[in-house]
Each structure stands twice: as C-alpha cells, then as structure tokens.
Design a protein around this motif. Sequence first.
Motif, PDB file in Angstrom:
ATOM      1  N   THR A  67     -18.719  57.437  39.184  1.00  0.00           N
ATOM      2  CA  THR A  67     -18.390  58.189  40.465  1.00  0.00           C
ATOM      3  C   THR A  67     -17.469  57.062  41.461  1.00  0.00           C
ATOM      4  O   THR A  67     -16.629  58.005  42.033  1.00  0.00           O
TER       5      THR A  67
ATOM      6  N   ASN B 213     -23.606  56.277  35.987  1.00  0.00           N
ATOM      7  CA  ASN B 213     -23.102  57.315  36.712  1.00  0.00           C
ATOM      8  C   ASN B 213     -22.378  56.806  38.204  1.00  0.00           C
ATOM      9  O   ASN B 213     -21.335  57.171  38.484  1.00  0.00           O
TER      10      ASN B 213
ATOM     11  N   TRP C  34     -23.553  61.999  40.356  1.00  0.00           N
ATOM     12  CA  TRP C  34     -22.484  62.645  39.073  1.00  0.00           C
ATOM     13  C   TRP C  34     -21.881  63.882  39.453  1.00  0.00           C
ATOM     14  O   TRP C  34     -20.825  63.953  39.483  1.00  0.00           O
TER      15      TRP C  34
ATOM     16  N   GLU D 116     -14.998  60.475  31.044  1.00  0.00           N
ATOM     17  CA  GLU D 116     -15.502  60.014  32.359  1.00  0.00           C
ATOM     18  C   GLU D 116     -15.024  58.666  32.666  1.00  0.00           C
ATOM     19  O   GLU D 116     -14.775  58.266  33.770  1.00  0.00           O
TER      20      GLU D 116
END
Length: 448
Positions: free
Chosen positions: A332, A328, A270, A367
């Motif tokens: 990413t 995550n 993260w 995100e």
Amino acid sequence: MFHLSQDSGNKKGYEQFDSVLTGLLRRILDTNKRVQEAACSAFATLEEEAAEELAPRLEVILQHLMCAFGKYQRRNLRIVYDAIGTLADAVGEKLNQPVYLEILMPPLIAKWQQVSNSDKDLFRLLECFTSIAQALGTGFSQFVQPVFQRCINIIQTQQLAKVDPISAGVQYDKEFIVCSLDLLSGLTEGLQGGIESLVAQSNLRDLLLQCCMDDDSDVRQSAFALVGDLAKVCPVHLRPRLSEFLDVATNQLTTPKLNETIAVANNACWAIGELAIKVRQEISPVVMTVISCLVPILQHAECLDDHVDTIISCVYDQQGVNKSVVENTAITLGRLAWVCPDLVSPHVEHFMQPWCISLSMIRDDIEKEDAFRGLCAVVRANPSAALSSLVLMCKAIASWDEIRNGELHNEVCQVLHGYKQMLRNGAWDQCMSALEPPEKDKLSKYQV
C-alpha cells in the motif's frame, strides 16, 4: 495420507488412492450418523491433501456428496456443506463443467430457496456458495442474481434488526452479515466485471459503508475485504462516497488498540491501496495520514525475526497475521507512492530501509509490481533520500525472479543506471560488493 508422484507410471499409488476414495465415498452414504460424520471429516482432509488429484474423479465424488445431501439430517448436513466447499477450493475452475454443475447446483439451489433468512443453517450454505462462486468464476453468472440480491436483503434486514428487531422480524446476529459480505466478496472475485451491473442496481455502497463503521470487528473485517474487491473491478460505484470510505479505512489504522483489530487494519490497509491505484489523485487527502500509520509498522518489522514483542507490541501479536500485515503495508505504501510521488518522496528517507526489506520478502505478483512502480517514482523524485539505503534497494530489486512487465523492467533499469552515474570514485562498486553473488547475478539483467 497418500502423496502421489507426478510420475504417470505410479499406477499402484493411484490404485491405492482410488481404493481409499471409494471406501470413504461409500461410508459417506452409510445409514449410521456417526459413520457419516467420520467419513465426511476424513474426506475433507483428503480433499485438502489431494487437491487437483480429485479433478478426474469429480463426477463420482459429486454424485455421492449430493446423494448424502439429500438423505442427511440437519446436523450432518452442515458437514456436507463444508465438504462441497472444500472440494470447490481444491479443484477450482475444473468444477466449471456443465456435467458437474447439473449434479451440484439444483439440490443446492433448492436448499437455498428452502432455508429462511433467520435460519442459522444459512451460515454454512453461504460459506459453501462463496467457495463455489470463487471456483466457477464467470461460470457462476447464471446463478448470481438471486444470490447477490439475497445477500443484500440479509445485510439490510440485520442492520435494521440491530436497532429495531421487532420491525425487522428477526433477532440481530452479526454472522448473517459477515457470511453475506464474504459471499459478496466471493461473487466479486469470481465474476470480476460481471458483478458491476448488480452493484449498480443495488444499495450495496451505502450498506457497505455502514458495515465499515460497525462496532463489531468481524463485520468491519469482512466489509473492508469487500471494499478492496469492489475497488478492483468497479470502483466507479464506490466513488460517490469515496472520501467516507477512505476516512473510515484510515481510522482503522489509527485505533489505539490495534492488537485487538489487526485483521481489520490489514484489510483496510489493503483496500486503501486497491482504491489508490483506481482513483489516483483523489486519494491525496488521506495519503499523509495513512503513511504516518504505515511507517511505524515497517520500522518495527524486525519483530518478525527477533520475536521482540516490547516494541509496538500492539501490531505483532500473531506470527501468521504479522507477515500479511507487513506485506500489505509495504504494498500500500508503494501504491500511494506510485499515484502521489510528490507527496510521498519528501519523507522517503524515514522509511526507505524497512520498506526495501519488506519488499524483498514479497512474492512476484501484480501487487509487488505496483509497489515497485511506487519505489521507482519516489526515487526519481528524490534520489538523494534513498542513497543511504541503496544496498537494501538493490537487494529488493534482486528479490524478483523476473519482472515480467516490460515497462517496470525499464523503470528499474533507469533507476539503477541513474545511481551508477551518480556514484563516483568507486562508490558504486562498493555498493555492489555488499551484495551476495546470486543478487549480483540478478542485477546483471539490468546491465549494471
């Protein structure tokens, strides 16, 4: 447990709730220590269940809790810390009112000044302050300076105690570092850019890098959480040692015993993503190494559904952590693709399918927006590589309730229309026929 209806006419339910609450608060002030303990424990459960229903009753709750705070002995005082922290988590920013802070903060600050840096009672107090800082947000700014500085001092002293306890004057205990790092994360999350001047005047960057390299996984886990939080609000103060932070974060993803440190790897993953969207091209030296670690996690994400633990069992050992790790990883990967599409796009065919499946499971938020910017960027750079996964990509796009960001909405439109023009002789219609009716409805927003 009472579950109160949203109906404002549910008067009887509220009367019962207030009756239970009043009874618990009265018992919290009982002179019997066992009654105090049982009442606080029951109240903590009530806090978690009732959540925002407590907000209109905050003044009387705080008065009782702080009265207990003043009369409890050491053992039960720890339970009061937990009750205050849980209350802050439950009501959030509604706690940020002068009348509440005048009741809550003076006794806590007095205790904060009274407890020494080697007293284990400090753990609960640090955790309590973490919840309060997150709840108050910028409202905590009037208290932040001494709290921030003490966290720095504790970490510094404990790092010295690890190698030279005599010089440090205390015995090493990792929990002091973990709780201090967590409180610094809470301060950063709460104050956002308001923390920047304190970070600038401190040696936090160097202490934090040392914590990221600590041999204890709990310390590293909290350290990488703080790296990510700082990356969001003041990355400029991480930049002087950026390559070191990136290298040590990447190392967490390549450890041979990943099952033992999965929470560390999750936070490191993260943090890399948060750093990537701030430093942009400066992330490029580690992009390929990070991707080579992330892709296997996505490729075996089917373990979540099938409970298969023979394939890459090192990653999937706890159901709760697994979902977070996969999310995550997908985010990413998307952020790296967004900032370095030229590096990522040549390899996209190796992970496009599991990546799209993982993106489909992520809730709508900023995100997810970043990840889809990366998806659009690599597809534009290498459209043919994503052709075999087009149905899954369409399903991922349809997983959005709504893309609120106009720029991203337009990018997704362009990608879909590009494929529609590329696919001739009924190939596009064949792709659409593989989608469920609700998914087709979602894609109609993009005029395809």
